[in-house]
Design a protein around this motif. Structure first.
Motif, PDB file in Angstrom:
ATOM      1  N   ARG A 120      95.630 113.826  70.569  1.00  0.00           N
ATOM      2  CA  ARG A 120      94.556 114.832  70.564  1.00  0.00           C
ATOM      3  C   ARG A 120      93.442 114.411  71.514  1.00  0.00           C
ATOM      4  O   ARG A 120      92.894 115.228  72.261  1.00  0.00           O
ATOM      5  N   HIS A 121      93.107 113.133  71.466  1.00  0.00           N
ATOM      6  CA  HIS A 121      92.046 112.604  72.329  1.00  0.00           C
ATOM      7  C   HIS A 121      92.443 112.734  73.801  1.00  0.00           C
ATOM      8  O   HIS A 121      91.632 113.189  74.629  1.00  0.00           O
ATOM      9  N   ILE A 122      93.660 112.360  74.127  1.00  0.00           N
ATOM     10  CA  ILE A 122      94.118 112.399  75.517  1.00  0.00           C
ATOM     11  C   ILE A 122      94.166 113.834  76.039  1.00  0.00           C
ATOM     12  O   ILE A 122      93.692 114.134  77.139  1.00  0.00           O
ATOM     13  N   ARG A 123      94.715 114.737  75.227  1.00  0.00           N
ATOM     14  CA  ARG A 123      94.871 116.123  75.681  1.00  0.00           C
ATOM     15  C   ARG A 123      93.534 116.847  75.798  1.00  0.00           C
ATOM     16  O   ARG A 123      93.384 117.743  76.627  1.00  0.00           O
ATOM     17  N   ARG A 124      92.570 116.465  74.947  1.00  0.00           N
ATOM     18  CA  ARG A 124      91.254 117.094  75.040  1.00  0.00           C
ATOM     19  C   ARG A 124      90.610 116.820  76.390  1.00  0.00           C
ATOM     20  O   ARG A 124      89.833 117.626  76.899  1.00  0.00           O
ATOM     21  N   SER A 129      87.907 119.756  84.429  1.00  0.00           N
ATOM     22  CA  SER A 129      86.833 119.430  85.356  1.00  0.00           C
ATOM     23  C   SER A 129      86.008 120.678  85.623  1.00  0.00           C
ATOM     24  O   SER A 129      86.407 121.795  85.279  1.00  0.00           O
ATOM     25  N   ILE A 130      84.843 120.475  86.233  1.00  0.00           N
ATOM     26  CA  ILE A 130      83.989 121.592  86.630  1.00  0.00           C
ATOM     27  C   ILE A 130      83.600 121.397  88.088  1.00  0.00           C
ATOM     28  O   ILE A 130      83.578 120.274  88.598  1.00  0.00           O
ATOM     29  N   VAL A 131      83.320 122.508  88.743  1.00  0.00           N
ATOM     30  CA  VAL A 131      82.910 122.478  90.151  1.00  0.00           C
ATOM     31  C   VAL A 131      81.430 122.825  90.229  1.00  0.00           C
ATOM     32  O   VAL A 131      80.988 123.853  89.697  1.00  0.00           O
ATOM     33  N   LEU A 143      85.225 116.196  83.038  1.00  0.00           N
ATOM     34  CA  LEU A 143      84.379 116.253  81.855  1.00  0.00           C
ATOM     35  C   LEU A 143      84.149 114.869  81.263  1.00  0.00           C
ATOM     36  O   LEU A 143      83.088 114.588  80.705  1.00  0.00           O
ATOM     37  N   GLU A 144      85.135 113.981  81.419  1.00  0.00           N
ATOM     38  CA  GLU A 144      85.020 112.666  80.794  1.00  0.00           C
ATOM     39  C   GLU A 144      83.929 111.818  81.427  1.00  0.00           C
ATOM     40  O   GLU A 144      83.447 110.869  80.809  1.00  0.00           O
ATOM     41  N   GLU A 145      83.517 112.126  82.660  1.00  0.00           N
ATOM     42  CA  GLU A 145      82.474 111.308  83.280  1.00  0.00           C
ATOM     43  C   GLU A 145      81.066 111.828  82.996  1.00  0.00           C
ATOM     44  O   GLU A 145      80.082 111.218  83.407  1.00  0.00           O
ATOM     45  N   ILE A 146      80.972 112.936  82.258  1.00  0.00           N
ATOM     46  CA  ILE A 146      79.656 113.479  81.889  1.00  0.00           C
ATOM     47  C   ILE A 146      79.285 112.987  80.499  1.00  0.00           C
ATOM     48  O   ILE A 146      80.000 113.237  79.533  1.00  0.00           O
ATOM     49  N   ALA A 181      83.695 125.290  76.938  1.00  0.00           N
ATOM     50  CA  ALA A 181      84.094 125.657  75.577  1.00  0.00           C
ATOM     51  C   ALA A 181      85.476 125.110  75.260  1.00  0.00           C
ATOM     52  O   ALA A 181      86.397 125.181  76.082  1.00  0.00           O
ATOM     53  N   GLY A 182      85.622 124.557  74.063  1.00  0.00           N
ATOM     54  CA  GLY A 182      86.877 123.937  73.671  1.00  0.00           C
ATOM     55  C   GLY A 182      86.979 122.483  74.076  1.00  0.00           C
ATOM     56  O   GLY A 182      87.919 121.787  73.713  1.00  0.00           O
ATOM     57  N   GLY A 183      85.979 122.011  74.823  1.00  0.00           N
ATOM     58  CA  GLY A 183      85.937 120.617  75.247  1.00  0.00           C
ATOM     59  C   GLY A 183      85.163 119.761  74.258  1.00  0.00           C
ATOM     60  O   GLY A 183      84.832 120.198  73.157  1.00  0.00           O
ATOM     61  N   PRO A 184      84.835 118.523  74.662  1.00  0.00           N
ATOM     62  CA  PRO A 184      84.232 117.574  73.725  1.00  0.00           C
ATOM     63  C   PRO A 184      82.713 117.639  73.622  1.00  0.00           C
ATOM     64  O   PRO A 184      82.073 116.647  73.258  1.00  0.00           O
ATOM     65  N   PHE A 185      82.107 118.791  73.939  1.00  0.00           N
ATOM     66  CA  PHE A 185      80.651 118.870  73.935  1.00  0.00           C
ATOM     67  C   PHE A 185      80.115 119.564  72.690  1.00  0.00           C
ATOM     68  O   PHE A 185      80.723 120.498  72.167  1.00  0.00           O
ATOM     69  N   VAL A 186      78.958 119.099  72.235  1.00  0.00           N
ATOM     70  CA  VAL A 186      78.267 119.731  71.119  1.00  0.00           C
ATOM     71  C   VAL A 186      76.798 119.875  71.498  1.00  0.00           C
ATOM     72  O   VAL A 186      76.215 118.986  72.127  1.00  0.00           O
ATOM     73  N   ARG A 187      76.218 121.001  71.139  1.00  0.00           N
ATOM     74  CA  ARG A 187      74.800 121.222  71.426  1.00  0.00           C
ATOM     75  C   ARG A 187      73.973 120.579  70.314  1.00  0.00           C
ATOM     76  O   ARG A 187      74.113 120.948  69.138  1.00  0.00           O
TER      77      ARG A 187
END
Length: 237
Positions: A120-124, A129-131, A143-146, A181-187
């Motif tokens: 789950r961790h790997i697939r998340r 990435s974002i541009v 996303l992992e470097e943010i 959305a659906g990534g590892p971020f929370v507000r």
């Protein structure tokens, strides 16, 4: 294909993990390439990249904890699962941001639960990435470097792993939130989104990140934030 390292000096234990990985891959329809290393030194000098590392703690020479500490100096993201004879040795795993640990002798049921969490961790985090349109041109960020993103007036500040100065971009925090959305971020507040992979501690009304920054959680979002981070780190989401 998922590339997984097994760092284990005991031949039988390494063979068992390899067999479990093959069985897990067959049961779950995924291709797994396991590479065995009989010492931490051999692993560290291989210069290979992996999606996951199973690391024995008690090994002659450089032990698993020392190897993980060294690994974290150049790789802060690859998940580590410690394998140990005694659970008390694994509690230090937080020092190197270990994903989990397994106590020997390893059973397949126990192994499968840890692998489910690891996958789950790997697939998340795989491939997302974002541009961004920066002042110096287009930049692609995984996303992992943010670590976290905050808004000040009409600018977004991207705080990145291993970087002292944030990347400043004109933009909307809500637009960024929709994009990931659906990534590892929370507000955690109206002005900040944090990558849960980089949360090291929730202390009172603050989140502490992997780079040591302390970020305030707004009172109205505290319960939701804590529940979301807890579920994420436990592998429930």
């Amino acid at each position: 294909m998922f590339k997984i390292a097994i760092v284990e000096d005991e031949h039988d234990a390494a063979m068992a993990l390899s067999e479990f990985l093959a069985r897990y891959g067959k049961e779950n329809g995924c291709e797994i390439q396991a590479t065995e290393f009989s010492s931490a030194l051999q692993f560290e000098t291989s210069k290979q990249s992996f999606d996951l590392v199973f690391m024995d703690i008690q090994m002659p020479g450089i032990n698993g904890m020392e190897a993980a500490q060294l690994m974290r100096t150049y790789d802060g993201e690859t998940p580590i699962i410690f394998v140990t004879n005694l659970a008390k040795y694994a509690v230090r795993g937080y020092e190197v941001d270990a994903l989990d640990f397994i106590v020997k002798p390893v059973t397949y049921g126990n192994f499968r639960m840890r692998m489910d969490k690891a996958m789950r961790h790997i697939r998340r985090n795989a491939g997302r990435s974002i541009v961004l349109n920066t002042r110096s041109g287009i930049r692609v960020l995984s996303l992992e470097e943010i670590e976290y993103v905050e808004v000040r007036q009409h600018d977004l500040y991207y705080h990145l792993v291993g970087k002292e100065q944030p990347l400043e971009i004109y933009g909307s925090l809500s637009a960024f939130e929709q994009e990931v959305a659906g990534g590892p971020f929370v507000r955690i507040s109206n002005s900040c989104l944090i990558n849960m992979n980089h949360v090291r501690q929730v202390r009172g009304c603050d989140c502490v990140t992997s780079n040591g920054d302390t970020l305030p959680i707004s009172r109205s979002k505290k319960r939701e934030t804590v529940d979301t981070i807890t579920a994420f780190l436990s592998g429930s989401i």
